[in-house]
Structure formats: C-alpha cells, structure tokens
Design a protein around this motif. Structure first.
Motif, short mmCIF file in Angstrom:
data_model
loop_
_atom_site.label_atom_id
_atom_site.label_comp_id
_atom_site.label_asym_id
_atom_site.label_seq_id
_atom_site.Cartn_x
_atom_site.Cartn_y
_atom_site.Cartn_z
N LEU A 15 -13.42 7.21 -1.17
CA LEU A 15 -14.18 6.00 -1.55
C LEU A 15 -13.38 4.71 -0.69
CD1 LEU A 15 -14.93 6.56 -5.32
CD2 LEU A 15 -16.80 6.54 -3.45
N ALA A 16 -12.31 4.87 -0.77
CA ALA A 16 -11.58 3.69 -0.18
C ALA A 16 -11.76 3.81 1.36
CB ALA A 16 -9.89 3.84 -0.42
N CYS A 17 -11.83 4.85 2.02
CA CYS A 17 -12.11 5.11 3.35
C CYS A 17 -13.37 4.40 3.59
CB CYS A 17 -12.21 6.47 4.01
SG CYS A 17 -10.67 7.02 4.22
N ALA A 18 -14.66 4.92 2.79
CA ALA A 18 -15.93 4.25 3.04
C ALA A 18 -16.28 2.82 2.96
CB ALA A 18 -16.79 5.14 1.90
N LYS A 19 -15.18 2.50 1.89
CA LYS A 19 -15.38 0.95 1.61
C LYS A 19 -15.00 -0.01 2.62
CE LYS A 19 -13.13 -2.41 -1.62
NZ LYS A 19 -14.41 -3.20 -2.36
N ILE A 20 -14.16 0.56 3.54
CA ILE A 20 -13.73 -0.41 4.81
C ILE A 20 -14.34 0.07 6.19
CG2 ILE A 20 -11.56 -0.90 3.60
CD1 ILE A 20 -10.13 0.97 5.39
N GLY A 21 -15.40 1.03 5.89
CA GLY A 21 -15.98 1.57 7.13
C GLY A 21 -15.09 2.73 7.83
N ALA A 22 -14.17 3.19 7.17
CA ALA A 22 -13.41 4.17 8.11
C ALA A 22 -14.38 5.41 7.93
CB ALA A 22 -12.11 4.28 7.65
N VAL A 23 -14.05 6.40 8.59
CA VAL A 23 -14.69 7.83 8.50
C VAL A 23 -13.76 8.89 7.80
CG1 VAL A 23 -16.07 9.39 9.60
CG2 VAL A 23 -16.10 7.13 10.69
N HIS A 24 -14.11 9.39 6.74
CA HIS A 24 -13.17 10.17 6.09
C HIS A 24 -13.42 11.81 6.68
CE1 HIS A 24 -15.90 11.70 3.09
NE2 HIS A 24 -16.07 10.27 2.67
N MET A 70 0.89 1.90 -3.61
CA MET A 70 0.01 1.26 -4.65
C MET A 70 0.65 0.11 -5.51
SD MET A 70 -2.95 2.34 -4.12
CE MET A 70 -4.11 2.66 -5.58
N ARG A 71 2.25 0.05 -5.35
CA ARG A 71 2.98 -0.98 -6.22
C ARG A 71 3.05 -2.13 -5.18
NH1 ARG A 71 6.03 3.32 -9.30
NH2 ARG A 71 7.47 3.23 -7.47
N LEU A 72 2.84 -2.05 -4.13
CA LEU A 72 3.17 -3.23 -3.17
C LEU A 72 2.10 -4.35 -3.53
CD1 LEU A 72 3.84 -1.27 0.08
CD2 LEU A 72 5.51 -2.36 -1.38
N PRO A 73 2.39 -5.45 -2.91
CA PRO A 73 1.57 -6.87 -3.13
C PRO A 73 0.35 -6.35 -2.28
CG PRO A 73 4.05 -7.41 -2.94
CD PRO A 73 4.12 -5.95 -2.72
N THR A 75 -4.54 -7.29 -3.49
CA THR A 75 -5.55 -7.99 -2.99
C THR A 75 -6.86 -7.08 -3.07
OG1 THR A 75 -4.07 -9.20 -1.77
CG2 THR A 75 -6.37 -9.47 -1.11
N CYS A 76 -7.75 -7.56 -3.60
CA CYS A 76 -9.22 -6.76 -3.24
C CYS A 76 -9.84 -7.03 -2.25
CB CYS A 76 -10.02 -6.68 -4.70
SG CYS A 76 -11.37 -5.36 -4.89
N ILE A 77 -10.03 -6.34 -1.17
CA ILE A 77 -10.72 -6.57 -0.03
C ILE A 77 -12.18 -6.26 -0.46
CG2 ILE A 77 -8.85 -6.55 1.52
CD1 ILE A 77 -9.96 -3.76 2.32
N PRO A 78 -13.10 -7.25 0.29
CA PRO A 78 -14.72 -7.10 -0.04
C PRO A 78 -14.85 -5.63 0.84
CG PRO A 78 -14.09 -8.84 1.77
CD PRO A 78 -13.00 -8.37 1.29
N PHE A 94 -6.37 0.94 -2.80
CA PHE A 94 -6.09 1.90 -1.75
C PHE A 94 -6.86 1.40 -0.57
CE2 PHE A 94 -6.20 6.37 0.11
CZ PHE A 94 -4.68 6.10 0.56
N ALA A 95 -7.97 0.70 -0.54
CA ALA A 95 -8.56 0.24 0.25
C ALA A 95 -7.52 -0.74 1.23
CB ALA A 95 -10.20 -0.19 0.39
N SER A 96 -7.01 -1.52 0.54
CA SER A 96 -6.15 -2.58 0.91
C SER A 96 -4.94 -2.06 1.66
CB SER A 96 -5.83 -3.43 -0.04
OG SER A 96 -6.52 -4.27 -0.71
N VAL A 97 -4.29 -1.02 1.10
CA VAL A 97 -3.25 -0.23 1.55
C VAL A 97 -3.65 0.51 2.90
CG1 VAL A 97 -1.89 1.90 1.42
CG2 VAL A 97 -2.22 0.29 -0.59
N LEU A 98 -4.98 1.00 3.25
CA LEU A 98 -5.25 1.65 4.26
C LEU A 98 -5.51 0.57 5.42
CD1 LEU A 98 -7.87 4.17 3.14
CD2 LEU A 98 -5.85 4.64 4.10
N ARG A 99 -5.99 -0.47 4.95
CA ARG A 99 -6.15 -1.68 5.95
C ARG A 99 -4.77 -2.23 6.79
NH1 ARG A 99 -10.40 -5.12 6.36
NH2 ARG A 99 -11.69 -2.99 6.40
N ALA A 100 -3.89 -2.09 5.65
CA ALA A 100 -2.65 -2.79 5.99
C ALA A 100 -1.84 -1.58 6.97
CB ALA A 100 -1.73 -3.04 4.66
N MET A 101 -2.18 -0.29 6.82
CA MET A 101 -1.58 0.88 7.64
C MET A 101 -2.22 0.87 8.94
SD MET A 101 0.68 2.33 5.84
CE MET A 101 1.11 0.73 5.09
N GLY A 102 -3.07 -0.17 9.10
CA GLY A 102 -4.03 -0.38 10.43
C GLY A 102 -5.39 0.47 10.59
#
Length: 632
Positions: free
Chosen positions: A151-160, A240-243, A247-250, A121-129
């Motif tokens: 947790l996905a927000c926190a992983k990429i440094g976004a603020v939930h 969540m089914r998209l390619p 990809t598990c972003i760090p 989901f972190a990868s999805v959020l990143r793809a959503m900009g």
C-alpha cells in the motif's frame, strides 16, 4: 446465457434467505445491460462506487487493441479508495486487517492504524529515493508488513513487485533483474510448520547479481541473526522510528492507467512474464467482483487463505477487501500446523463468515477426516469459495457438507494473474453444479472455441477465450509488448487466449479442464516446464531434461521429470534427491519434482520439439498414440 429450462445434472440451489438479502444485482439484467453497453455500465459503477480526483474523458479506449485503456484521463489512486476515504466514515475504527501468526501471536489494525502505518512507510520509501514509477521488490512471508509495503508503494505511485516467499534464489534474482528494482523489502525470515524460511539469506544471495538494488529494508519477524550489509541494509523498525516517518505525505494523484504492480507468472518459455496492472481499472474490477460474488457486508470477517505473493492475495486479501471497507483476515502459517484443525480453529475463534481457499487445501484437509472440523463451531460461515484450479466434485461435496454444513453455497471462481479478478464464477443466487465454475461474471464474454476460433457445441472441449475487454485486465507484459500480443492475442485475433481448455454444458455452464500450454498447476500455482527444465540442466550432472505434470490426489498435478545424464555420471537414488533439492534451490520448494526418471533419450519431433504427450503417456502407462512425427 443460462438456460431457462430445468438444469441438467446434479444441482445445488442456494438458500432463499441468502439470495433475498444479497447485495448483487440480478444476473440476467446486469449481464444483458453490460453486453449491450459495456463501457456505459462500467462507467456508472466506477462513478457510483469510488472517489476520483478528476473524472475521465473516456471510459474505454479500444482504438489500439489489444492495448486497451480504461477511464482514460481520470485521476485516482487505489490507496485513496482503500484507506483514505474510510477515515471520514464510521469505518475509521473498524478492524481492517486481522492477523494471526503461526505461533498464535495476533495483531489487528483498524483502518486508522493501517492508514497511519502506510503513511509512515510511504514517507520512509520517499526518503530512500523511491519515486513515482520506480519498481520495488517485496519478498516476505504472510505478515502485516507485506500489506503495509504494498500500500505504501501504491500511495506514492511506485510499482510493487511481490515475489512469493516460497521462491528461491534464481527465481527471486530473475524477477529483481527484470523489474530493475532499486529497493527491496524483505524479512529476517518467515515461520512455516515450526521452521524458519531464511528469506534474508535468500535475498542476499539473489542480490549478489542484482546491481540495481541500492537499499534493502528488513522486517524483524523471527529474531534470528542475519547478515546486514553496511550501507545497503536497514531495519524496518529503525526506519519507522525516524522523524521522516512522522510526516504523512499526501496520496499521489495518478492517471488511471498508472502502473500499480508487476506480478510474474510462468509461461511457455523459461523467462516468467511480468504482468502489469494499473490503478483505475484494477480497482474497479476487484472491488466489484468481490462485492457481487462474495456478498461482503460490513459485519463480515473475510478470510482468503492465499499468499499475497500470488494474484489471489493481491486482489482478495489486500486490495479488494480494503476497497470495500471489510475486515480481512491473514494467517501466517500452514493449514495443518500444529494440528489438522488449525483452520477450523481460526474460523471458530475469529468468527469468519466467508472463507475462500484452494482445492489443494480442501483435499489435503479432507484426508484427515470429518472429526477435526466437526469439533469446531463453524456456524459463523455464510459463504465458501474455491480458487486456483478446477475443484473435483468429491472435494466440492465434502467442503459443502462438512465445512458449510450443507447451507453455504460455494463460489467456485475461475480467473488468472492476467485477468486481475474473477471471470467465470457463480453469484450467491446461482444454482451450483459441483466442479463447474458456472457462468461468466456479468459483462464477461467467455466462449469455448476450436482450432479455427469457432464456438464449439455443448460438452465439446476447446480453447477458453474472452471476447471483450474488462477493466482489471492486464495492460501488457512489462518491457515486452510484442510478447503480450503474441502470447495472448495472436492465436485468435480479437480474442484473449487464456491458455486453458474448457467445455460448456447444455445449460451454458463452464467446466474448466486444464492448461493447454507447457504450464503445470501444482497446488493451484502455475509453474512453467521450461523454468524447471532449466533448473535441472543447470546441474552439472544433467545434459537434458523434460518435465510434465501427472495427476496427484492432493496437489492436482505433480511434477514428473525425465533427465538425460552427462556421459560418465551414474544414475543413483542419491542423485535423484540431489536434483530435487537443486530444483528447490533454483526455483523454490513448490517446484521440486515428485518423480525423476533417468533416460538415454527423449521423444522429439523432427524439428526438435519434445513430445510431452508421449512422456505423459509413458508415465501413466497409457497408449502413446500416433508416433509418425517422432524423430528416428
């Protein structure tokens, strides 16, 4: 400090075996060590208990009070410590999140599985900009996806910014607008007492006035038909089914002071305050308090019954338990659905060992009698907890006797959205007094002071204050640093003003009395009088309104509203119900007044301030006291 003399009053001593095997340090020793060298002790804990990408240069920067900073220069991410690091241990295949829906469906996610969902989901959020520092509003019921989203927000440094699923259109809109969120995450609906809460419909209405939101991600929970706005709304399961999700972003390496989340809490003005917490200090505070107060061990099943939309859920459903590698249970529905033993059934079936809940829930379930809990095997329970408001001694004793069978100490915790973690609380070895939150957590300098900021004597009521900083403390009010200083630090310079009144007994035990500002606690949740009054006045029939809290046997406080009607409008029972529903729509069902009284005037001072103490005295049939400052 606790007295060395025999304790006064009614005292319950913890079982010796529990104290002997507890994983917290000796209270007196660690408390004194922290009072002597606060930064040094917290620095030691942070180094020993957590993994950092880079060390900090300074544990506590107090050069610009009250804008304190902790672990300055350190690089960290709370998700690395809550998920990533467990994958290299035996906990990889341990259950992290155990979930039960109101309709009895169940899911469990191991640390490995939860990590995978968060990565995707972190990868999805990143793809959503969504980028580092962007705000994301989350508006959901108690389902696993709310944990994943946070947790996905926190992983990429976004603020939930999680908004409680019981809040309605105006409350949601105001929080989205204030945070300037660009992405919102919601669900088609949520189950509560067998009915659907229409979360997506409420979100749609709120977004009609929220142009900052570009994308809405919708989780399918109830399966009901909902409107999906083309170009804006996307289904969670499709994304969540998209390619891109494969990809598990760090995990982002963030500054310790990088914002983690915003959480809105009611204040003395109409606009709720966005409390800001950060990755480093909050992480250290919540994990340490949970470990020491509730003695969590690897074989525990921990159940905090709160909603993730409140600070209790953030700290002690999501972040705290996962940081400790614990199994955290989350239940979707109501405590008494379909029967009054639903919670006790969950405790028995899942082998819950530590239960943390609110006095409102305890009082509500107590009304059904002892037979419902007594039909279940509750022998797995080892510790009990209480949160949200002072627990009355009668409810405390019932909880201890009927649920804990007289062998489970009750950790009665006082803390706030602002504090981030427990502040006044027993440890498992602390002798307990029913109704008292007992002693400050090690290192917390709490006091009760008078109007001039001087410590009061034993059993004298005063303002509860905190006299030193702590790692999990709020850093500011988002977008309004002046209000942060004014609200919390201006009344008594150098002291954090909690807004609660309290007293300390001759043993140094703290007894929380209640709010001193214009905030009402209903079922443990803080509601600003101004917010409810604004909702009432927004109805065309109401010219002016004043709201107070009155004692309620189950909820602690109930909302009592006085309304002056617009000229020509007749007061009727139907109008009462219309106004109650209007408040529910504008703020949320939890804010619905229990009583509405129509009046022709309101008692005000000559400066125009409503005298709520007079209204409260009238509602309770008490003496109205000195009215010399009352406007003629």
């Amino acid at each position: 400090m606790v007295s060395t003399k025999p304790l006064t009053g009614e005292v319950y001593y913890p079982p010796e075996h529990l104290v002997r095997h507890a994983n917290h340090p000796d209270y007196e020793a660690i408390h004194q060590a922290m009072l002597t060298d606060l930064a040094g002790e917290w620095g030691r804990i942070a180094r020993e208990e957590f993994e950092w990408f880079a060390p900090w240069q300074k544990t506590l920067d107090d050069s610009n009070p009250p804008f304190y900073q902790w672990f300055v220069g350190g690089r960290v991410n709370i998700v690395h410590n809550a998920l990533d690091r467990h994958l290299n241990t035996w906990r990889r295949n341990k259950v992290a999140l155990l979930w039960e829906g109101e309709n009895y469906d169940q899911r469990s996610l191991t640390y490995h599985q939860l990590h995978r969902e968060v990565c995707r989901f972190a990868s999805v959020l990143r793809a959503m900009g969504v980028n580092k520092g962007d705000r994301v509003t989350i508006y959901m019921g108690r389902i696993p996806e709310i944990v994943v989203a946070m947790l996905a927000c926190a992983k990429i440094g976004a603020v939930h910014s999680v908004v409680y699923g019981g809040f309605s259109v105006e409350a949601l809109h105001g929080r989205i607008e204030d945070s300037q969120s660009k992405v919102a995450i919601t669900a088609d609906g949520a189950w509560l007492r067998g009915k659907i809460v229409p979360l997506k419909d409420i979100m749609d209405e709120a977004l009609q006035r929220s142009p900052t939101v570009q994308t809405v991600i919708v989780v399918r929970r109830t399966g009901q038909e909902v409107h999906m706005e083309p170009g804006r709304d996307l289904w969670y399961h499709d994304l969540m089914r998209l390619p891109i999700a494969e990809t598990c972003i760090p995990t982002e390496e963030l500054d310790a002071e990088h914002p983690l989340f915003l959480l809105y809490t009611s204040g003395t003005t109409g606009k709720p305050k966005a409390i800001l917490h950060t990755h480093g200090g909050y992480m250290v505070g919540v994990a340490t308090t949970l470990k020491w107060v509730f003695d969590l061990k690897d074989d525990d099943t921990w159940w905090c019954t709160a909603d993730p939309g409140w600070i209790t859920g953030h700290s002690y459903i999501v972040y705290g338990p996962l940081l400790l590698g614990a199994t955290t249970l989350m239940y979707e529905g109501a405590p008494n659905h379909p029967f009054p033993d639903r919670w006790w059934d969950i405790v028995e079936r899942h082998g819950v060992t530590v239960l943390y809940t609110a006095p409102t829930a305890i009082r509500g379930l107590m009304r059904f009698g002892d037979a419902w809990p007594n039909r279940h095997d509750l022998s797995s329970l080892r510790l009990l907890g209480s949160v949200g408001e002072p627990i009355n001694p009668e409810a405390w004793k019932w909880y201890h006797r009927v649920i804990g069978k007289g062998r489970c100490p009750i950790m009665d915790t006082w803390w706030q959205t602002e504090t981030g973690n427990f502040m006044i609380t027993p440890l498992p070895g602390t002798p307990l007094k029913p109704g008292s939150a007992t002693l400050p957590f090690p290192g917390v300098q709490a006091d009760v002071v008078d109007e001039e900021g001087r410590s009061v004597g034993p059993n004298e009521e005063g303002y509860l204050v905190i006299k030193s900083p702590w790692p999990a403390m709020l850093r500011t009010i988002y977008g309004d640093p002046d209000r942060y200083v004014q609200q919390y630090w201006s009344r008594f310079p150098g002291m954090y003003l909690t807004g609660d009144s309290a007293r300390k007994d001759e043993d140094g035990y703290f007894w929380i009395i209640g709010r001193v500002d214009d905030v009402i606690k209903v079922s443990g949740y803080r509601l600003g009088t101004a917010e409810i009054e604004s909702a009432l006045v927004s109805h065309p029939a109401v010219a002016e309104a004043a709201v107070i809290g009155v004692p309620d046997e189950v909820r602690g406080s109930a909302i009592y509203a006085y309304c002056i009607l617009v000229q020509g409008v007749e007061p009727t029972p139907r109008l009462v119900e219309t106004l109650r529903e209007h408040v529910a729509h504008e703020v949320g069902p939890i804010a619905k007044p229990a009583h509405i009284e129509f009046v022709t005037s309101l008692p005000k001072t000559r400066s125009g301030k409503i005298m709520r103490r007079v209204l409260k005295a009238r509602a309770l049939g008490m003496d109205e006291g000195d009215l010399s400052t009352l406007e003629e």
